[in-house]
Scaffold this motif. Sequence first.
Motif, short mmCIF file in Angstrom:
data_model
loop_
_atom_site.label_atom_id
_atom_site.label_comp_id
_atom_site.label_asym_id
_atom_site.label_seq_id
_atom_site.Cartn_x
_atom_site.Cartn_y
_atom_site.Cartn_z
N THR A 176 69.89 11.74 -6.59
CA THR A 176 70.52 11.24 -5.37
C THR A 176 69.41 10.90 -4.37
O THR A 176 68.25 11.30 -4.53
N ASP A 177 69.78 10.16 -3.31
CA ASP A 177 68.79 9.83 -2.28
C ASP A 177 68.21 11.09 -1.66
O ASP A 177 67.00 11.17 -1.37
N GLU A 178 69.08 12.10 -1.44
CA GLU A 178 68.62 13.33 -0.81
C GLU A 178 67.63 14.07 -1.71
O GLU A 178 66.59 14.55 -1.24
N ARG A 179 67.94 14.15 -3.02
CA ARG A 179 67.04 14.84 -3.94
C ARG A 179 65.71 14.08 -4.08
O ARG A 179 64.64 14.69 -4.12
N TRP A 180 65.82 12.75 -4.12
CA TRP A 180 64.61 11.93 -4.24
C TRP A 180 63.71 12.13 -3.03
O TRP A 180 62.49 12.29 -3.17
N LEU A 181 64.30 12.13 -1.84
CA LEU A 181 63.51 12.34 -0.63
C LEU A 181 62.89 13.73 -0.64
O LEU A 181 61.73 13.90 -0.23
N TRP A 182 63.62 14.71 -1.11
CA TRP A 182 63.12 16.09 -1.13
C TRP A 182 61.90 16.22 -2.03
O TRP A 182 60.90 16.84 -1.64
N VAL A 183 61.96 15.63 -3.23
CA VAL A 183 60.81 15.75 -4.14
C VAL A 183 59.61 14.97 -3.63
O VAL A 183 58.47 15.31 -3.92
N GLN A 184 59.88 13.89 -2.84
CA GLN A 184 58.77 13.15 -2.26
C GLN A 184 58.09 13.96 -1.16
O GLN A 184 56.88 13.85 -0.95
N GLN A 185 58.87 14.78 -0.47
CA GLN A 185 58.33 15.57 0.63
C GLN A 185 57.74 16.90 0.18
O GLN A 185 57.03 17.55 0.94
N HIS A 186 58.07 17.33 -1.05
CA HIS A 186 57.59 18.62 -1.56
C HIS A 186 56.95 18.40 -2.93
O HIS A 186 57.49 18.78 -3.97
N THR A 188 54.32 19.66 -4.28
CA THR A 188 53.64 20.77 -4.95
C THR A 188 54.60 21.84 -5.46
O THR A 188 54.17 22.77 -6.14
N LEU A 189 55.88 21.73 -5.12
CA LEU A 189 56.85 22.74 -5.57
C LEU A 189 57.26 22.49 -7.02
O LEU A 189 57.24 21.35 -7.50
N PRO A 190 57.66 23.55 -7.73
CA PRO A 190 58.01 23.41 -9.16
C PRO A 190 59.38 22.77 -9.35
O PRO A 190 60.18 22.67 -8.42
N HIS A 191 59.60 22.35 -10.57
CA HIS A 191 60.90 21.83 -11.02
C HIS A 191 61.34 20.58 -10.26
O HIS A 191 62.52 20.35 -10.02
N ARG A 192 60.37 19.76 -9.87
CA ARG A 192 60.68 18.50 -9.17
C ARG A 192 61.29 17.48 -10.11
O ARG A 192 61.78 16.45 -9.68
N GLU A 193 61.26 17.76 -11.41
CA GLU A 193 61.80 16.82 -12.40
C GLU A 193 63.29 17.01 -12.64
O GLU A 193 63.91 16.27 -13.40
N HIS A 202 69.31 25.94 -13.46
CA HIS A 202 68.06 26.58 -13.85
C HIS A 202 67.87 27.91 -13.14
O HIS A 202 67.57 28.93 -13.78
N TYR A 203 68.08 27.92 -11.81
CA TYR A 203 67.91 29.16 -11.06
C TYR A 203 68.99 30.17 -11.40
O TYR A 203 68.74 31.38 -11.41
N GLU A 204 70.19 29.71 -11.71
CA GLU A 204 71.25 30.61 -12.15
C GLU A 204 70.89 31.26 -13.48
O GLU A 204 71.09 32.47 -13.69
N GLN A 205 70.31 30.44 -14.36
CA GLN A 205 69.87 30.97 -15.65
C GLN A 205 68.73 31.97 -15.46
O GLN A 205 68.69 33.02 -16.12
N VAL A 206 67.80 31.67 -14.56
CA VAL A 206 66.69 32.60 -14.28
C VAL A 206 67.23 33.91 -13.73
O VAL A 206 66.79 35.00 -14.16
#
Length: 240
Positions: A176-186, A188-193, A202-206
Amino acid sequence: MRRYTEWFELLASKADKVKAHAARRDGAAVHDFRLWSRIYPATGQEGYVPVAFVFTGRTEVQRASRMRRLEQSARRYFAGTPYPWAGFTADYHQAAPVVVTELERITADPAGAAGRVWRRLGREEWQTLSKALDNPDGERLYRVEKEQSRRRQAEREAVEREAQRPVCTRCGTKFTDERWLWVQQHRTLPHRELCDPCLDDHYEQVRAEKAARIQAEEAVAREAAEADAKKGCGLFGRRR
């Protein structure tokens, strides 16, 4: 026509020459600095005050020849300047509209000078005066073409942007646009893919795996404690 144009370009008294020169690039804005705009009322059309020539006498062929000669020699004064990067539109703001007719043509038309007896230099058809003075290929069309060009550019950019939109490596869904913007702004954070739903999964499974691991560790600890307790008791449950 040269002398008319020179007069149209005269500056009004106390007009700012620097601002007037800069306004030449801004359509009709330059006319506010010119003398003619203080004398003539607004024409409602692009360009300077129209000039009309009425030919008469001699033969029809001769009159047509004289109109053609005028058209050829005066073209630089009545022809508009093509807008940069536009289609077939022209900037008529600093051109003098020139219309021609024949006295014989006016007297032969039931509507007289109000009929289709005028030809705008640069055109072939005979029109009414209002039609001849109109500029269908002028600023009005240019604005339409400019808006169409803007929309096409926006559509191309949207297609190019969509082609660059990331895709979730787990489910294959586009971000989504929101997720795309978030990964562009962060960056260095994990799981950007991952997309948002897959990230939540993923976090629920963790969390579930961590809870299961804790439970397993607690169960092992309990079993070890129970085993130690049994070793410390005698045959009848007494401590040795």
